[in-house]
Design a protein around this motif. Structure first.
Motif, short mmCIF file in Angstrom:
data_model
loop_
_atom_site.label_atom_id
_atom_site.label_comp_id
_atom_site.label_asym_id
_atom_site.label_seq_id
_atom_site.Cartn_x
_atom_site.Cartn_y
_atom_site.Cartn_z
N MET A 180 16.82 -50.70 29.86
CA MET A 180 15.37 -50.92 29.90
C MET A 180 14.78 -50.52 31.25
O MET A 180 13.66 -49.99 31.32
CB MET A 180 15.05 -52.38 29.57
CG MET A 180 15.26 -52.71 28.09
SD MET A 180 14.64 -54.36 27.64
CE MET A 180 15.90 -55.40 28.41
N HIS A 232 14.94 -51.27 22.82
CA HIS A 232 14.50 -50.52 21.66
C HIS A 232 15.52 -49.44 21.33
O HIS A 232 16.17 -48.90 22.24
CB HIS A 232 13.14 -49.88 21.92
CG HIS A 232 12.05 -50.88 22.23
ND1 HIS A 232 10.93 -50.56 22.97
CD2 HIS A 232 11.93 -52.19 21.89
CE1 HIS A 232 10.16 -51.63 23.08
NE2 HIS A 232 10.75 -52.63 22.43
N GLU A 286 15.40 -46.19 23.26
CA GLU A 286 15.90 -46.35 24.63
C GLU A 286 17.42 -46.30 24.64
O GLU A 286 18.02 -45.69 25.54
CB GLU A 286 15.41 -47.69 25.20
CG GLU A 286 13.90 -47.76 25.36
CD GLU A 286 13.39 -49.15 25.68
OE1 GLU A 286 12.26 -49.28 26.19
OE2 GLU A 286 14.13 -50.13 25.42
N TYR A 340 14.70 -46.60 31.05
CA TYR A 340 13.99 -45.88 29.99
C TYR A 340 12.73 -46.57 29.48
O TYR A 340 11.99 -45.96 28.70
CB TYR A 340 14.95 -45.64 28.81
CG TYR A 340 16.16 -44.82 29.19
CD1 TYR A 340 16.06 -43.46 29.45
CD2 TYR A 340 17.41 -45.42 29.34
CE1 TYR A 340 17.16 -42.71 29.83
CE2 TYR A 340 18.52 -44.68 29.71
CZ TYR A 340 18.39 -43.33 29.95
OH TYR A 340 19.50 -42.59 30.32
N ARG A 341 12.45 -47.80 29.90
CA ARG A 341 11.22 -48.47 29.47
C ARG A 341 10.07 -47.89 30.29
O ARG A 341 10.05 -47.97 31.51
CB ARG A 341 11.36 -49.98 29.67
CG ARG A 341 10.15 -50.80 29.26
CD ARG A 341 9.91 -50.79 27.76
NE ARG A 341 11.04 -51.15 26.94
CZ ARG A 341 11.36 -52.38 26.55
NH1 ARG A 341 10.63 -53.41 26.97
NH2 ARG A 341 12.40 -52.59 25.77
N LYS A 342 9.09 -47.32 29.60
CA LYS A 342 7.97 -46.66 30.27
C LYS A 342 6.81 -47.63 30.48
O LYS A 342 6.53 -48.49 29.66
CB LYS A 342 7.50 -45.46 29.44
CG LYS A 342 8.56 -44.38 29.29
CD LYS A 342 8.05 -43.23 28.43
CE LYS A 342 9.12 -42.14 28.27
NZ LYS A 342 8.65 -41.02 27.42
N ILE A 346 11.57 -56.57 33.71
CA ILE A 346 12.63 -56.52 32.69
C ILE A 346 13.37 -57.85 32.68
O ILE A 346 13.84 -58.32 33.72
CB ILE A 346 13.62 -55.37 32.99
CG1 ILE A 346 12.89 -54.02 32.99
CG2 ILE A 346 14.75 -55.37 31.96
CD1 ILE A 346 12.22 -53.67 31.68
#
Length: 343
Positions: A215, A235, A238, A218-220, A227
Motif C-alpha cells: 500500500m 486492493h 495493488e 502503490y496506493r495513490k 497506511i
C-alpha cells in the motif's frame, strides 16, 4: 385332371425359392457391411474432440477415464518441457540433489515410497492431512479430524531437501511422485483473497509482512503515514502491481509458480492432479499409491473463488492483465491452461 404336380416340377420350384431366398440374404449382408464400414459421418453430426489437443498432436482424441487423463497430462508436460534440457532423468536427479532449495516442497513418505509436491491454494492442507495418515505419522483415520494449522508447522514432514544427495537421487528415480495444480489466475486470486481479505490467523502475518509495503508503494493519493500498520485494505490491482515489479524467484510460495515449486520439467511426475477435478483425481491417486480403502480424501467443497475470477481480473488495467498472465506463462503452458485470448 388331377391338381397334384409331378414331383420333378415341385422340386424345381422349391429349388428356385431356396436360391431366391439365398440371393436376398447375400444382398442384405453386403448392404449391412457397407453401412457399418462406411466411415463418413452423417452430414448433421459434428465430431468434437473430448479434450483439448496438445500442440503437435492434431489427431489426438482424449480417451475417457481418469487413468487416460493422467497419461495425457504427463504427455502434455513432456511436450511443453521438450527442449528445455537435454539431460537424462538420472542427470537431472543428480543436479537437483545438490540444489536442495529447489526441493523444499517435496514431502517424503518412505513407508509407501511416495513423493508429494505440495502447492499452496491447491488443496494442500487436506493432502497434507492425508499424507500424515498414509505415512503413519498420525494415529487418526479421518483426515478432517487433524487440525488444519498443525500440518503446516515445521518438522511435521520429512522434506526431500532434508536428505543427503544420494538419498535424494534414489527417491527421485524410484518413488511414485505426484502433485496437484490449479488454473494460474484463479490460484493467485485465491491466494490474495485468503491472505489479504480474510481475517484468518495466518492472514495477519501476510498483511503486516506484505500489505503495508504494497500500500505504501502503490496506493495513490495518500501519504505513507496514513497506511494502517495492520496492513488491512490491500486492493487486488495493488497486489498485482507488486507481483509485476517483483522477481519471480522472490515470490512467497502462496503465489509462486508451480513450475518453480515442483520443477515438472526436471522431476517426472507419475500423476498430475488438477483442482478442477480434485475429487476424482484424489480418489484415483490414493488407489494408485496403495492407500488403504478406509482412507478417503475429505469431501470437496466447491471453490468460492471461481465465481469471482472475472470481477477481480476486470479490476485490472489492460496492461496489468497482460503482465499478470505473462508472469504465470510457464504454468499455463506446462499444465495446459488457457485464459481468454491471452494464452
Amino acid at each position: 385332371m388331377s391338381d397334384i404336380k409331378p414331383p420333378r416340377v415341385m422340386a424345381c420350384r422349391l429349388r428356385a425359392v431356396v436360391w431366391g431366398l439365398a440371393g436376398l440374404c447375400v444382398l442384405t449382408c453386403l448392404a449391412s457391411v457397407r453401412w457399418f464400414s462406411d466411415p463418413s459421418p452423417s452430414p448433421n453430426v459434428e465430431r468434437v474432440p473430448l479434450m483439448p489437443t496438445p500442440a503437435g498432436t492434431a489427431d489426438y482424441l482424449q480417451p475417457p477415464g481418469v487413468a487416460k487423463e493422467m497419461r495425457w497430462r504427463r504427455e502434455a508436460v513432456q511436450a511443453a518441457c521438450a527442449g528445455t534440457r537435454g539431460e537424462s532423468l538420472s542427470d537431472a536427479a543428480a543436479r537437483l540433489s545438490y540444489d536442495p532449495k529447489t526441493l523444499i516442497n517435496l514431502l517424503v513418505d518412505d513407508k509407501n515410497r511416495v513423493l508429494y509436491c505440495y502447492v499452496p491454494k491447491v488443496a494442500c492442507t487436506n493432502w497434507k492431512r492425508v499424507m500424515l495418515i498414509l505415512s503413519g505419522a498420525s494415529n487418526q483415520t479421518d483426515p478432517k479430524l487433524i487440525p488444519a494449522d498443525s500440518v503446516h508447522r515445521k518438522h511435521v514432514f520429512i522434506k526431500l531437501s532434508d536428505l543427503k544427495p544420494s538419498q535424494i537421487q534414489h527417491r527421485l528415480l524410484t518413488y511414485t511422485k505426484f502433485l496437484f495444480v490449479r488454473h494460474p489466475v484463479e490460484r493467485v486470486i485465491s491466494a490474495f483473497r485468503n491472505k489479504f481479505e480474510m481475517n484468518y490467523t495466518s492472514s495477519a502475518y501476510f498483511k503486516k509482512r506484505f500489505g503495508v509495503k504494497i500500500m505504501k508503494k502503490y496506493r495513490k493519493g495518500v501519504s505513507p503515514e496514513s497506511i494502517p500498520s495492520s496492513g488491512n485494505g490491500v486492493h487486488f490491482p495493488e497486489f498485482v502491481s507488486y507481483l509485476i515489479d517483483t522477481k519471480k524467484e522472490q515470490f512467497n510460495e502462496h503465489w509462486a509458480l508451480v513450475s518453480s515449486l515442483c520443477n515438472p520439467c526436471d522431476v517426472k511426475y507419475d500423476y498430475i492432479g488438477k483442482y478442477e477435478t480434485l475429487a476424482d483425481d484424489s480418489k484415483y491417486i490414493l488407489e494408485q499409491i496403495g492407500a488403504p480403502p478406509s482412507l478417503h480424501f475429505p469431501e470437496v467443497v466447491p471453490s468460492k473463488t471461481s465465481a469471482v475470477v472475472e470481477s477481480y481480473f476486470n479490476s485490472l488495467t489492460a496492461q496489468q492483465q497482460s503482465d499478470l498472465v505473462k508472469i504465470y506463462q510457464d504454468d499455463f503452458q506446462i499444465f495446459d491452461y488457457h485464459f481468454r485470448n491471452f494464452i
